[in-house]
Each structure stands twice: as C-alpha cells, then as structure tokens.
Design a protein around this motif. Structure first.
Motif, PDB file in Angstrom:
ATOM      1  N   SER A   1      55.969 -62.221 -26.399  1.00 33.77           N
ATOM      2  CA  SER A   1      56.620 -61.961 -25.482  1.00 33.77           C
ATOM      3  C   SER A   1      56.912 -62.937 -24.401  1.00 33.77           C
ATOM      4  O   SER A   1      57.335 -63.547 -23.801  1.00 33.77           O
ATOM      5  CB  SER A   1      56.755 -60.979 -24.211  1.00 33.77           C
TER       6      SER A   1
ATOM      7  N   TYR B   1      59.365 -65.752 -26.812  1.00 37.81           N
ATOM      8  CA  TYR B   1      60.651 -65.055 -25.996  1.00 37.81           C
ATOM      9  C   TYR B   1      61.188 -65.830 -24.451  1.00 37.81           C
ATOM     10  O   TYR B   1      61.899 -66.625 -24.916  1.00 37.81           O
ATOM     11  CB  TYR B   1      60.707 -63.502 -25.865  1.00 37.81           C
TER      12      TYR B   1
ATOM     13  N   LEU C   1      62.434 -58.530 -21.316  1.00 35.05           N
ATOM     14  CA  LEU C   1      62.260 -58.331 -22.468  1.00 35.05           C
ATOM     15  C   LEU C   1      63.300 -56.948 -23.104  1.00 35.05           C
ATOM     16  O   LEU C   1      63.844 -56.368 -22.267  1.00 35.05           O
ATOM     17  CB  LEU C   1      60.862 -58.124 -22.797  1.00 35.05           C
TER      18      LEU C   1
END
Length: 345
Positions: free
Chosen positions: A224, A227, A214
């Motif tokens: 996350s 992402y 991350l």
C-alpha cells in the motif's frame, strides 16, 4: 541525550522562538508547538492529540515505537532521526496527551513575512501558472520535473529503509513530508506515529484522506505504501494534487518506459507485482538528475537529456497543442483568402 519514554506535560516549556514558526496542526493533532524539556538539551515539537485520536490511541503500541527507536544501534537511530519525525517520547498529564518529536531541519522551512513555515511535498504539484499566482502571498517557487523526481527519490529511500526495519509508513501522502533542495534534495517524513510494524498493530487507527484511499479493503502494508508513492509521483509530475488518471504523454516526457511500467504495476497490478529492486534503482537514478550546473531528465530516447528551467512536463505540452491549433487556424484562414481572391468572391 534523550528524554525518558514518558515526559510529564508540566516539564515542557515553550521554546524562546516558538512564535517564529507557523505550524498548522492537521490529522490527529490539536496543536503542534516548539518546546523544550526540563533537563534535556535540544528542541522538540509537542504534538498534542485531539480527543478523537486519544479515544482510539493504543498507548502500549505508542510506547513500543518510542522504545524501538531508543534500542536501535546508534547509526540506525541517527538515520531515523535524520529522515523521520519519529516519536521520541510520550507526553502525559494524568493520561497520555501527545508525543514529542524532533523538528524538521531549518532548510525545510521557508520565510513567509514574519514567520517560518514548513515546505510540504504538495508544493511539487504546483504548475508554473499556479506558482506565479501564489508568489506574492506565499513566496513559493516552481520546481521543475528533475527536482520533483530527485525529492521523490529521497522519499522512496526513506520508505524502503523503514520497510527494511520492519515498519510500514501507512499514511503516506504529500502533506506528510517536508523537503529541501538546498544544498541537495532531502526529505523529512512527518506523522510517523501512523507507522505500523509489519504484521503488528499501530498506535493510531489506519485512516486515509479521501484522495489517498486504497482501492481495496485491508490494512496498511508495504504494497500500500508503493501504491500511494506511485500516485505521489504521478500527481507531482502531472501537477495535479488529486489526479486519478495517468497522462502518458506528460510522463513520457520525463520518465523512461521502465519507470512508467513500475508506476502502472503499483496502480493496476496485484500487490505481489511490486518490483522493489527496480524501484530502488529508479529512485537512486533520480538523484543524479539535479547537478549544480544543469538539470536533466531520462526518457526513452535519451539517457541524459538537459531540461529547460521553468519548463513543465504538462504545461509545455498543452501550450504546444494549443499553439498547433492556432497555426492550423491561421493556415486555413490564409487558404480561404487565396481561394476567395482567385474565385473573385
């Protein structure tokens, strides 16, 4: 019938067909072996943890995951088992040594000589040239962009379902899922012992491989997951397992602007910018890109555009660019010849 929350390692016996499967352990596992449990019907995989993982293992959190699955309503438990290799029991030999999980469906394995090997999602990052180079050794095939998106849409559906159940995937990456496109695109999520209750603690430490790290400090969250999922889409469509930049031209050949915006928001924007409803709509639309007769993409100019078999969003563009250069060189050379003849050179 399910095994008890904790199974004694002495009660496990190897499956009769264990030698048929080639299962390479990775991450936290020292070994991964097909097995059966005394008194319990069905087949399981015994994931034996390595010593480093056992040192950081939270046994209470692991048992909480096992019990959470057991206490789900029957339909939800069936959905979980169909989509995820969730821990169904802890395995003990004086102390906890690993977990039992359900194996992936047979159609998510591929024959390789005398063995069957799982078909991981990172196969979707292979270009036509890479597939051609590997075909003799691995028997793989090329998956066109519509197949990539249809499979990724299933991964997204599983991720969002887990979010709705109160869990973060956490270690979301292409090696942590297997897939099939026959008879329809489907995904089975692996390493679910890395999943974490939202706002709670997980059984295993929160660790990412380098190419999935991350860009910020902090633990795993639903944001996350988005992402990492956005990078999964980019890397599959751009056919590079370690891409860290967007090829806008390649993405525009197979995605409309609204989907490309979702990707950029997840990669560049603040966590609160994730538009869950639009992601769900995108994933649902991707399943319709694959039909028994044709495969399609959606672009800015066409809601349903037939896609050519064997065609890559990246390769064709680069080959087209090279072809244009060759044509230009040929034209310039012809002009030079004409000028030379005219001037009598």
């Amino acid at each position: 019938m399910n095994p008890p929350d904790v199974v004694e390692e002495a009660d496990l016996t190897p499956s009769t067909d264990a030698d048929v499967y080639s299962l390479r352990p990775g991450g936290q596992a020292r070994s991964l072996a097909p097995c059966e449990v005394s008194g319990v019907p069905g087949r399981f995989l015994f994931k034996r943890y390595d010593e480093e993982t056992l040192t950081g293992l939270d046994e209470d959190a692991l048992l909480a995951m096992v019990r959470w699955r057991r206490e789900l309503p029957r339909q939800d438990r069936a959905t979980l088992d169909r989509r995820c290799a969730w821990p169904v029991a802890a395995v003990r030999d004086e102390r906890v040594t690993g977990i039992l999980i359900r194996p992936a469906p047979e159609q998510m394995f591929v024959e390789l000589r005398t063995r069957r090997v799982p078909r991981h999602l990172d196969e979707l990052t292979r270009s036509p040239e890479r597939v051609s180079a590997l075909r003799d050794h691995y028997g793989t095939r090329y998956y066109e962009p519509p197949y990539k998106l249809a499979v990724l849409g299933q991964l997204l559906a599983t991720t969002q379902w887990l979010h709705e159940q109160g869990y973060v995937v956490g270690d979301l990456q292409l090696r942590n899922a297997v897939f099939t496109i026959d008879p329809a695109p489907a995904v089975y999520l692996l390493d679910c012992d890395s999943c974490i209750p939202v706002g709670g603690r997980g059984a295993l430490p929160e660790v990412d491989p380098e190419q999935w790290k991350l860009p910020r400090e902090g633990g795993f969250t639903p944001e996350s997951d988005y992402y990492k999922f956005a990078w999964a889409v980019v890397r599959c469509l751009q056919e590079s397992a370690e891409a860290w930049s967007l090829d806008e031209a390649a993405l525009a050949r197979v995605l409309p602007l609204r989907h490309r915006r979702l990707i950029r928001q997840c990669l560049d924007g603040a966590p609160e910018s994730v538009d869950i409803a639009r992601w769900r709509a995108a994933g649902e639309s991707w399943r319709w890109l694959v039909t028994p007769e044709r495969i399609y993409v959606e672009t800015d100019s066409n809601l349903r555009e037939a896609w050519q078999r064997g065609k890559s969003a990246v390769g064709d563009g680069s080959r087209g660019g090279h072809g244009g250069i060759v044509v230009l060189i040929v034209v310039l050379a012809a002009i030079a010849v004409v000028v030379a003849v005219t001037l009598g050179v």
